[in-house]
Design an enzyme around this catalytic site. Structure first.
Site, PDB file in Angstrom:
ATOM      1  N   TYR A 296      34.965 -41.138 -37.867  1.00  9.55           N
ATOM      2  CA  TYR A 296      33.884 -41.798 -37.114  1.00  9.55           C
ATOM      3  C   TYR A 296      33.025 -42.629 -38.064  1.00  9.55           C
ATOM      4  O   TYR A 296      32.532 -42.140 -39.083  1.00  9.55           O
ATOM      5  CB  TYR A 296      33.032 -40.745 -36.420  1.00  9.55           C
ATOM      6  N   TYR A 346      32.993 -50.498 -30.733  1.00 12.02           N
ATOM      7  CA  TYR A 346      32.242 -49.246 -30.683  1.00 12.02           C
ATOM      8  C   TYR A 346      32.300 -48.718 -29.264  1.00 12.02           C
ATOM      9  O   TYR A 346      31.571 -49.161 -28.384  1.00 12.02           O
ATOM     10  CB  TYR A 346      30.786 -49.494 -31.102  1.00 12.02           C
TER      11      TYR A 346
END
Lengths: 393, 483
Positions: A296, A346
């Site tokens: 991440y 994103y």
């Protein structure tokens, strides 16, 4: 702690996404439905067969609307995971637990938003909320002081990391360079064919020191969904299964939502350590078995901390691990081969799970040779989740 | 009259030497003590008979920065406060200033002040001052407005003729409203320092109420278990150590050190000045327990903040006075901020050998209030209205009352001599003023050693005091330290 009993019994069988853009021009609900339909089509499953849904508490599209939009006659499982970007891998975990235990047959994990053209997370708390719940009160110690955004929270950890480990802004930049190199090969990426150099990273404006603009992920409009079912059903479907070899959630001592500033040490990510321990114990794998990972990357500094928490290197040594293209394609451990959230899009980490599935299938634009077991992680600094995907054998 | 003719009239006075002006009263211990209180200078040689007797001075002395305050006329310098029958000052500068005011140059700021100290003054000294008008500039466009610089030299002697010091002094007289900078716009009231009323509000509830009540009382409260005494932050209704639901609080001193920090540039929301330095601070131990606390910082530039930097608490109020019993999230609010800790005054004077060139002094941030400005002006016997009367300051082209140059000099002297210790002897204080020091804009002093002559103990320290408008003071302090 023992091995999770559902491990190896469920698989991701379909992935689907909308295009990733800065202005989708349509509703968040439509984005979610498009992504869900695409995931079902990818798997060759009629959406009406889906009887479970799993998503984020932050998701604005209720399960009832998704159900009605997909024409699902009956839902037996619907679950939501809290703490923003910490949720993605846990949606798959809940889905896997639901199908492995017989609670549901097919579970769609979804996340969709107009995060750029609609409400932007990067805008921070611009109004002046005066609430009284303990959820709202968590912000009382930061917001009045201008510490309003995820960037401003992560920067506090990053500065300490620089102080204790001698990490530099250039080290953070190496993560951005790797992501953008990978995105440059990915037609679905917003930054397709737009690699950057370390000099570009250094020259980009400050957002919250020590974070430059190019240390920060994009804001994206788009949707991503994954379809999960049992390994037995998976074998009859269109795509090779990406088996859920392990999945985990984690919180650790003195946990806060991205503001765990009060622990003895703030240079690690103990909640990710909690995930790492479960992932290794349940999968029976070790770092040597993992040839690529999707870590991440809302902000670059925590990619370094994740490498350390999962044991790819020792605490404080990630800066050396990533040096000289260590996490780029062809390096020791190519990371975020889709371009990550800095390069591709994103979608709160959900697009990273899709890339994990593609690496297992062998269909990534930056395919890593021998990438059997792929580690995928959820948001960092928050209560989080992680996933190990692998082939069906 | 043309500008050239006017200048010629002004310049007719250049070179004129005024009468030997004698102070109305001798220097007193009370006057010295008031100055020390206003500047916050606690050097015992200025106020403590016993300590002063043992010092190199052999008795109480006046701070060196006070050289040019004692012979001032005081309030009667303003015509409307002059007693009947007392003539207006007839020194060359006063004459020229009256000419300038009559021509509309009513704005005034000091620009340079260079004090050369021959010997420290003592209570009982009666000073005289002989002034020479050295220079009047042609009309110039400055940031503050169109005006003339007026430069004088003053020689200070005691009534007995002992030479005690010299001053070079330069002021700017300007026409209000002709300036180029925002600071010169009299309609532009200074933005309040990061108005907390506009900031995102804290969510106040039963769990954290006591801490926010503490803010209003200017107390930094840290939750404390009433059973086992454990401290923790942020607050919770239950002690995770002993299980008690009886949670009280301890009051932190507000001192601590920076554990980590950030500099926020984007996004920008109302209530703040950007960029914001924010700090995660490890508070001074309470009952042996260390707790961290977060707040934005004031009085520090992004390049000056470091991990490990000592800080102390500062309170930012949305309201002029503390409010009792404010109970919701929307009313008046006070918020804690951190500022660099005030450096401690050195008790044992440094020797020249202990000082090295390039050495930096610990930075000092002064949260400047109107009281600092007015007290400083009065204690330096400067009754210019722009230093105490906000309405008149506006009329004369200033955004607010501002610090007078003698107070700036005083702070500079304190900053350096707190670092050297009490027995350093100041031989010169030289400053150039830049940005005005208005209330509510913290002033941060930094300094470094410019030169050291260890043989004779001569040390020169370069000093800068900066607020968010720019450098307020740039100057040097020349000292003699024990060898």
């Amino acid at each position: 702690m023992s091995k999770h009993t559902y491990a190896g019994k469920a698989a991701v069988v379909g992935i689907g996404a909308t295009e990733f853009s800065k202005n989708s021009g349509r509703s968040e609900l439509q984005l979610a439905l498009e992504a869900c339909v695409a995931a079902c089509e990818d798997a060759g499953v009629d959406p009406k067969q889906v009887n479970g849904l799993s998503t984020f508490t932050m998701e604005t599209n209720p399960e009832s609307e998704i159900m009605r939009g997909l024409g699902i006659p009956e839902l037996t499982h619907f679950s939501r995971i809290h703490f923003g970007g910490g949720a993605p891998c846990a949606t798959v975990q809940y889905a896997a637990m639901a199908v492995a235990s017989g609670v549901a047959d097919y579970v769609l994990c979804y996340r969709a938003f107009n995060e750029r053209s609609g409400r932007r997370f990067g805008a921070g708390v611009q109004d002046r909320p005066a609430g009284a719940t303990s959820e709202e009160a968590q912000f009382a110690w930061t917001s009045p002081h201008g510490i309003l955004t995820p960037a401003s929270w992560v920067a506090m950890f990053a500065r300490r990391m620089m102080h204790e480990y001698g990490v530099t802004s250039e080290d953070f930049g190496a993560v951005a360079v790797a992501d953008r190199r990978h995105a440059a090969n990915n037609p679905a990426a917003h930054f397709y064919e737009q690699p950057i150099t370390l000099a570009d990273h250094q020259a980009s404006r400050w957002i919250v020191e020590p974070l430059h603009l190019l240390d920060c992920c994009q804001e994206t409009d788009g949707g991503q969904a994954m379809l999960v079912t049992t390994i037995e059903r998976a074998r009859d479907l269109k795509q090779p299964a990406a088996v859920v070899e392990a999945a985990a959630q984690g919180m650790a001592d003195d946990q806060h939502m991205m503001r765990s500033f009060f622990r003895d040490s703030i240079v690690g990510l103990p909640e990710m350590g909690t995930c790492a321990r479960q992932i290794w114990e349940t999968s029976g794998l070790s770092t040597d078995d993992v040839k690529t990972a999707v870590l991440y990357d809302h902000f670059t500094p925590f990619v370094l901390a994740q490498l350390e928490e999962f044991g790819f290197c020792k605490p404080g040594e990630a800066k050396d691990f990533i040096a000289d293209g260590g996490i780029e394609i062809g390096g020791r451990l190519p990371v975020n081969t889709h371009g990550g959230q800095l390069g591709e899009a994103y979608i709160h980490g959900m697009n990273g799970i899709a890339e994990g599935v593609r690496q297992v299938r062998g269909t990534s634009v930056n395919q890593v040779d021998g990438a059997e077991h792929v580690l995928v992680t959820g948001g960092t600094g928050v209560p989080t989740s992680a996933l190990m995907l692998g082939p069906d054998r | 009259m043309s500008a050239d003719d006017f200048l010629a009239q002004l310049r007719a006075h250049v070179g004129a030497q005024g009468p030997r002006h004698e102070a109305r009263h001798p220097i007193t211990g009370t006057g010295i003590a008031d100055w020390c209180d206003a500047i916050g200078d606690t050097n015992p040689l200025y106020t403590d008979e016993e300590a002063a007797a043992k010092s190199r001075h052999g008795g109480i002395v006046a701070p060196p920065a006070t050289l040019d305050i004692w012979d001032r006329p005081g309030l009667p310098a303003q015509a409307r406060f002059r007693p009947q029958g007392l003539p207006a000052a007839d020194d060359p500068r006063s004459k020229v200033l009256r000419m300038l005011e009559n021509a509309g140059f009513v704005g005034v700021v000091a620009v340079n002040s260079e004090l050369e100290i021959v010997r420290y003054l003592r209570p009982g000294d009666v000073l005289t001052n002989t002034q020479t008008l050295e220079e009047i500039s042609e009309e110039k466009q400055t940031g503050l407005g169109i005006g003339h610089f007026v430069t004088t030299r003053q020689r200070y002697e005691t009534v007995d003729g002992e030479h005690v010091g010299d001053l070079l002094f330069r002021i700017l007289k300007f026409r209000p409203g002709t300036g180029k900078t925002a600071a010169a716009d009299p309609n532009a009231k200074p933005a309040p320092a990061a108005d907390p009323a506009l900031r995102p509000r804290p969510a106040i509830n039963r769990v954290n109420q006591a801490l926010f009540d503490g803010y209003r009382a200017h107390e930094l409260r840290i939750p404390k278990c009433s059973e086992c005494g454990r401290l923790f932050f942020p607050p919770l209704p239950r002690c995770s150590e002993c299980g008690s639901f009886d949670i009280g609080y301890a009051v932190a001193s507000g001192h601590g050190t920076v554990y980590s920090y950030t500099v926020v540039h984007y996004p920008q929301v109302p209530g703040f000045r950007y960029p914001i330095v924010t700090a995660l601070v490890e508070l001074e131990p309470i009952d042996g327990q260390v707790v961290r606390f977060l707040a934005d910082m004031v009085g520090v530039t992004p390049d000056a903040v470091t991990i490990g930097m000592p800080v102390e608490i500062e309170w930012l109020d949305s309201h002029p006075a503390q409010v009792e019993d404010a109970t919701d999230s929307r009313g008046p609010i006070s918020l804690p901020q951190f500022r660099p800790a005030t450096p401690t005054r050195r008790a044992q004077t440094l020797s020249a050998a202990e000082v090295s060139e390039g050495e930096r002094l610990p930075i000092w941030t002064l949260p400047l209030s109107p009281t600092h400005i007015v007290a400083g002006a009065i204690a330096t016997r400067d009754f210019q209205d722009v230093h105490h009367d906000r309405d008149l300051a506006h009329k004369k082209g200033s955004a607010d009352i501002f610090l007078n140059i003698n107070t700036s000099l005083g702070y500079m002297q304190r900053f350096v001599t707190d670092w050297t210790g009490p027995e350093a002897v100041v031989s010169a204080l030289r400053v150039r003023l830049g940005a005005p020091a208005y209330p509510y804009r913290p002033l941060t002093f930094s300094g470094s050693v410019q030169s050291v002559d260890a043989g004779i103990g001569r040390v020169v320290v370069a000093v800068q005091a900066v607020n968010d408008l720019g450098p307020h003071v740039t100057g040097t302090v020349e000292l003699e330290l024990p060898t």
